[in-house]
Design a protein around this motif. Structure first.
Motif, mmCIF file in Angstrom:
data_model
loop_
_atom_site.group_PDB
_atom_site.id
_atom_site.type_symbol
_atom_site.label_atom_id
_atom_site.label_comp_id
_atom_site.label_asym_id
_atom_site.label_seq_id
_atom_site.Cartn_x
_atom_site.Cartn_y
_atom_site.Cartn_z
ATOM 1 N N LEU A 97 0.805 -1.223 0.000
ATOM 2 C CA LEU A 97 0.000 0.000 0.000
ATOM 3 C C LEU A 97 0.842 1.280 0.000
ATOM 4 C CD1 LEU A 97 -3.031 -0.961 2.244
ATOM 5 C CD2 LEU A 97 -3.142 -0.070 -0.091
ATOM 6 N N PRO A 98 1.970 1.343 0.722
ATOM 7 C CA PRO A 98 2.776 2.566 0.655
ATOM 8 C C PRO A 98 3.325 2.860 -0.740
ATOM 9 C CG PRO A 98 3.361 1.289 2.600
ATOM 10 C CD PRO A 98 2.475 0.422 1.761
ATOM 11 N N LEU A 99 3.420 1.847 -1.599
ATOM 12 C CA LEU A 99 3.938 2.029 -2.952
ATOM 13 C C LEU A 99 2.833 2.239 -3.977
ATOM 14 C CD1 LEU A 99 6.642 -0.802 -3.073
ATOM 15 C CD2 LEU A 99 6.921 1.576 -2.342
ATOM 16 N N ALA A 100 1.607 1.961 -3.611
ATOM 17 C CA ALA A 100 0.496 1.989 -4.559
ATOM 18 C C ALA A 100 -0.054 3.399 -4.725
ATOM 19 C CB ALA A 100 -0.614 1.050 -4.098
ATOM 20 N N GLY A 101 -0.460 3.712 -5.955
ATOM 21 C CA GLY A 101 -1.011 5.026 -6.249
ATOM 22 C C GLY A 101 -2.404 4.938 -6.840
ATOM 23 N N PRO A 102 -2.883 6.041 -7.428
ATOM 24 C CA PRO A 102 -4.262 6.101 -7.921
ATOM 25 C C PRO A 102 -4.422 5.685 -9.380
ATOM 26 C CG PRO A 102 -3.285 8.268 -8.047
ATOM 27 C CD PRO A 102 -2.212 7.353 -7.497
ATOM 28 N N GLU A 103 -3.371 5.155 -9.993
ATOM 29 C CA GLU A 103 -3.435 4.849 -11.424
ATOM 30 C C GLU A 103 -4.571 3.877 -11.749
ATOM 31 O OE1 GLU A 103 0.528 6.278 -10.393
ATOM 32 O OE2 GLU A 103 -0.666 4.606 -9.634
ATOM 33 N N GLU A 104 -5.158 4.080 -12.902
ATOM 34 C CA GLU A 104 -6.237 3.202 -13.354
ATOM 35 C C GLU A 104 -5.630 1.970 -14.011
ATOM 36 O OE1 GLU A 104 -10.189 3.310 -16.254
ATOM 37 O OE2 GLU A 104 -9.109 5.155 -15.741
ATOM 38 N N LEU A 105 -5.933 0.813 -13.472
ATOM 39 C CA LEU A 105 -5.423 -0.449 -13.991
ATOM 40 C C LEU A 105 -6.516 -1.163 -14.771
ATOM 41 C CD1 LEU A 105 -3.593 -1.700 -10.759
ATOM 42 C CD2 LEU A 105 -2.608 -0.384 -12.651
ATOM 43 N N THR A 106 -6.115 -2.129 -15.569
ATOM 44 C CA THR A 106 -7.107 -2.920 -16.282
ATOM 45 C C THR A 106 -7.863 -3.801 -15.298
ATOM 46 O OG1 THR A 106 -5.646 -4.810 -16.676
ATOM 47 C CG2 THR A 106 -5.565 -2.985 -18.271
ATOM 48 N N GLU A 107 -9.002 -4.281 -15.721
ATOM 49 C CA GLU A 107 -9.790 -5.155 -14.852
ATOM 50 C C GLU A 107 -9.001 -6.409 -14.500
ATOM 51 O OE1 GLU A 107 -14.114 -7.473 -14.801
ATOM 52 O OE2 GLU A 107 -13.639 -6.029 -16.388
ATOM 53 N N GLU A 108 -8.280 -6.953 -15.473
ATOM 54 C CA GLU A 108 -7.488 -8.157 -15.221
ATOM 55 C C GLU A 108 -6.392 -7.890 -14.196
ATOM 56 O OE1 GLU A 108 -4.784 -11.443 -17.690
ATOM 57 O OE2 GLU A 108 -5.662 -9.704 -18.711
ATOM 58 N N GLU A 109 -5.726 -6.741 -14.306
ATOM 59 C CA GLU A 109 -4.666 -6.402 -13.356
ATOM 60 C C GLU A 109 -5.233 -6.212 -11.959
ATOM 61 O OE1 GLU A 109 -1.423 -4.110 -16.215
ATOM 62 O OE2 GLU A 109 -3.139 -3.001 -15.391
ATOM 63 N N ASN A 110 -6.359 -5.529 -11.855
ATOM 64 C CA ASN A 110 -6.978 -5.318 -10.549
ATOM 65 C C ASN A 110 -7.391 -6.630 -9.903
ATOM 66 O OD1 ASN A 110 -7.361 -2.527 -9.462
ATOM 67 N ND2 ASN A 110 -8.108 -2.146 -11.540
ATOM 68 N N GLU A 111 -7.979 -7.509 -10.690
ATOM 69 C CA GLU A 111 -8.456 -8.773 -10.141
ATOM 70 C C GLU A 111 -7.311 -9.647 -9.651
ATOM 71 O OE1 GLU A 111 -11.537 -9.583 -9.521
ATOM 72 O OE2 GLU A 111 -12.258 -7.683 -10.336
ATOM 73 N N GLY A 112 -6.113 -9.440 -10.186
ATOM 74 C CA GLY A 112 -4.967 -10.233 -9.758
ATOM 75 C C GLY A 112 -4.323 -9.746 -8.480
ATOM 76 N N LEU A 113 -4.677 -8.538 -8.040
ATOM 77 C CA LEU A 113 -4.089 -7.948 -6.843
ATOM 78 C C LEU A 113 -4.806 -8.417 -5.582
ATOM 79 C CD1 LEU A 113 -3.726 -4.270 -8.114
ATOM 80 C CD2 LEU A 113 -1.832 -5.830 -7.603
ATOM 81 N N PRO A 114 -4.146 -8.303 -4.415
ATOM 82 C CA PRO A 114 -4.870 -8.515 -3.158
ATOM 83 C C PRO A 114 -6.070 -7.573 -3.085
ATOM 84 C CG PRO A 114 -2.506 -8.385 -2.759
ATOM 85 C CD PRO A 114 -2.718 -8.015 -4.198
#
Length: 246
Positions: A97-114
């Motif tokens: 979370l400290p490294l994560a930002g507000p960038e818009e990711l693809t649905e596939e990329e989002n679904e692969g994340l915690p």
């Protein structure tokens, strides 16, 4: 004892006259002791789990850094990595979370994340302190180029007191597999695009080499137990010294 210290650190308003932020560095120092780590990593007391939210504590850089240092020290014992990455602790989102930002990711990329890193809001901000950002990346960097290996001189330890624990988590095959399954590369990729500080960018680039690199050959799966020749270890130390002087 240590449970009372964690209780004071984690309880809002515990001391009305003091914020107790500096208990964070104290916990980090104590966690260098094996007996303190054993207590923090007790499966029954859940002490470590109580510290995790403070990696995002915006009110105090000191508190955030102290918690990161404590988590780092608790990750030196690779036998706990599977537990730390599993559902009982689920440490990975708190480190990403400290490294994560507000960038818009693809649905596939989002679904692969915690789950905690999926579809982050537009106002999501990254860690503002460049030193802490570098700390979060630095141990992974050491694994990628100068892994924490056991040579004739014994186990090597990072020099910085607040290095992140995430590199330790990739020292084992199960840890690297979890990082791939949780799509860690996506967070690091976007972080690299955003980062402007040259030392932090350099650490991030070397971190990427760990995330996208091939699996070690047979017998090298656990980097914490690999023995290296003395001349190679001396070269690591020399390179570390040069990097510290930059």
């Amino acid at each position: 004892g240590l449970p009372a210290l964690v209780e004071a650190f984690c309880t809002q308003g515990y001391n009305r006259r003091a914020k107790l932020h500096y208990l964070g560095p104290l916990l980090a120092n104590l966690s260098q002791l094996p007996e303190a780590r054993r207590e923090l990593l007790s499966r029954d007391r859940c002490l470590l789990q109580r510290l995790l939210p403070f990696t995002q504590h915006q009110a105090s850089t000191v508190r955030r850094g102290g918690v990161i240092g404590t988590l780092r020290n608790c990750c030196f014992d690779h036998c706990n990595h599977e537990w730390l990455l599993g559902d009982a602790v689920d440490i990975l989102p708190f480190l990403l979370l400290p490294l994560a930002g507000p960038e818009e990711l693809t649905e596939e990329e989002n679904e692969g994340l915690p789950v905690d890193l999926q579809y982050l809001p537009e106002d999501k901000k990254r860690e503002e302190d460049p030193d802490i950002r570098k700390m979060v990346l630095e141990t992974l960097l050491l694994v990628g180029k100068r892994p924490l290996l056991a040579g004739k001189g014994g186990a090597r330890r990072p020099k910085s007191p607040l290095l992140s624990c995430r590199a330790q988590l990739t020292a084992t095959k199960s840890g690297r597999r979890t990082f791939k399954e949780k799509n860690v590369y996506t967070i690091v990729r976007e972080f690299h695009k955003w980062e402007q500080e040259p030392p932090v960018r350099a650490a991030c680039e070397r971190l990427v080499q760990v995330l996208v690199g091939d699996e070690p050959e047979r017998g090298m799966e656990n980097l914490m137990e690999v023995e290296i020749p003395q001349d190679v270890e001396e070269e690591f130390r020399r390179a570390d010294g040069e990097e510290q002087e930059r």
